[in-house]
Design a protein around this motif. Sequence first.
Motif, short mmCIF file in Angstrom:
data_model
loop_
_atom_site.label_atom_id
_atom_site.label_comp_id
_atom_site.label_asym_id
_atom_site.label_seq_id
_atom_site.Cartn_x
_atom_site.Cartn_y
_atom_site.Cartn_z
N CYS A 1 16.67 102.09 35.88
CA CYS A 1 17.84 101.53 36.57
C CYS A 1 19.08 102.37 36.31
O CYS A 1 19.15 103.15 35.36
CB CYS A 1 18.06 100.06 36.20
SG CYS A 1 18.72 99.73 34.58
N GLU A 2 20.05 102.21 37.20
CA GLU A 2 21.30 102.94 37.11
C GLU A 2 22.08 102.49 35.87
O GLU A 2 21.98 101.34 35.44
CB GLU A 2 22.15 102.68 38.36
CG GLU A 2 21.51 103.16 39.65
CD GLU A 2 21.39 104.67 39.73
OE1 GLU A 2 22.26 105.37 39.16
OE2 GLU A 2 20.42 105.14 40.34
N GLU A 3 22.87 103.38 35.33
CA GLU A 3 23.62 103.12 34.10
C GLU A 3 24.47 101.85 34.21
O GLU A 3 24.52 101.05 33.28
CB GLU A 3 24.51 104.33 33.76
CG GLU A 3 25.13 104.26 32.39
CD GLU A 3 24.12 104.31 31.25
OE1 GLU A 3 24.35 103.60 30.25
OE2 GLU A 3 23.11 105.03 31.36
N GLU A 4 25.14 101.65 35.35
CA GLU A 4 26.01 100.49 35.49
C GLU A 4 25.23 99.17 35.57
O GLU A 4 25.81 98.10 35.41
CB GLU A 4 26.94 100.63 36.70
CG GLU A 4 26.25 100.81 38.02
CD GLU A 4 25.94 102.27 38.38
OE1 GLU A 4 25.40 102.48 39.46
OE2 GLU A 4 26.20 103.17 37.58
N GLU A 5 23.94 99.22 35.79
CA GLU A 5 23.10 98.02 35.86
C GLU A 5 22.45 97.69 34.52
O GLU A 5 21.88 96.60 34.36
CB GLU A 5 22.00 98.21 36.90
CG GLU A 5 22.50 98.46 38.31
CD GLU A 5 21.40 98.88 39.26
OE1 GLU A 5 20.30 99.26 38.80
OE2 GLU A 5 21.63 98.84 40.47
N ARG A 6 22.53 98.60 33.57
CA ARG A 6 21.77 98.44 32.33
C ARG A 6 22.23 97.27 31.47
O ARG A 6 21.40 96.61 30.86
CB ARG A 6 21.79 99.73 31.53
CG ARG A 6 20.89 100.76 32.16
CD ARG A 6 20.68 101.93 31.29
NE ARG A 6 19.61 102.74 31.88
CZ ARG A 6 18.95 103.64 31.23
NH1 ARG A 6 19.22 103.88 29.97
NH2 ARG A 6 18.00 104.31 31.83
N GLY A 7 23.51 97.00 31.40
CA GLY A 7 23.98 95.88 30.59
C GLY A 7 23.40 94.56 31.06
O GLY A 7 22.91 93.76 30.27
N GLN A 8 23.46 94.34 32.36
CA GLN A 8 22.93 93.11 32.94
C GLN A 8 21.41 93.05 32.78
O GLN A 8 20.85 91.99 32.47
CB GLN A 8 23.31 93.03 34.41
CG GLN A 8 22.91 91.73 35.07
CD GLN A 8 23.40 91.64 36.51
OE1 GLN A 8 23.98 92.55 37.06
NE2 GLN A 8 23.15 90.51 37.13
N ALA A 9 20.73 94.18 32.98
CA ALA A 9 19.28 94.22 32.83
C ALA A 9 18.87 93.93 31.39
O ALA A 9 17.92 93.18 31.14
CB ALA A 9 18.73 95.58 33.29
N ALA A 10 19.59 94.51 30.43
CA ALA A 10 19.29 94.27 29.02
C ALA A 10 19.47 92.81 28.65
O ALA A 10 18.65 92.22 27.94
CB ALA A 10 20.16 95.16 28.14
N ALA A 11 20.54 92.19 29.15
CA ALA A 11 20.79 90.78 28.86
C ALA A 11 19.67 89.91 29.44
O ALA A 11 19.22 88.95 28.80
CB ALA A 11 22.14 90.35 29.43
N ALA A 12 19.21 90.24 30.63
CA ALA A 12 18.12 89.48 31.25
C ALA A 12 16.82 89.63 30.46
O ALA A 12 16.09 88.65 30.26
CB ALA A 12 17.92 89.94 32.70
N ILE A 13 16.55 90.84 29.98
CA ILE A 13 15.35 91.08 29.17
C ILE A 13 15.43 90.30 27.86
O ILE A 13 14.47 89.64 27.46
CB ILE A 13 15.15 92.58 28.92
CG1 ILE A 13 14.73 93.28 30.22
CG2 ILE A 13 14.12 92.82 27.82
CD1 ILE A 13 14.73 94.80 30.15
#
Length: 96
Positions: A54-66
């Motif tokens: 995923c794109e860098e700007e999406e990583r925070g949200q993706a990490a929180a979801a994981i």
Amino acid sequence: QDGGGGHPEEDTSFRWQCVEQPIGKLLFRRFLEGTPGLAAAGALWEELEAYERCEEEERGQAAAAIRARFFTPGGEQHCPFLSPAAVAPPTGEDPP
């Protein structure tokens, strides 16, 4: 001797057989999906690979979801086999 393939023929490591080899990866994922108690591990693996793409700007949200889905007790597919260090909140964050 590596036979020109870049990896020794006798390489039996998990990484070589279940991560780097497409058929090995597929078979191991199917094993995880079909084994009670391990399906969440297969789903976590898939989500971690998606996170890496995923794109860098999406990583925070993706990490929180994981974290919410797999690392938090009561999460949708909580993985209780993860070590305490793996489920600890990232440095600088409060626990959920």
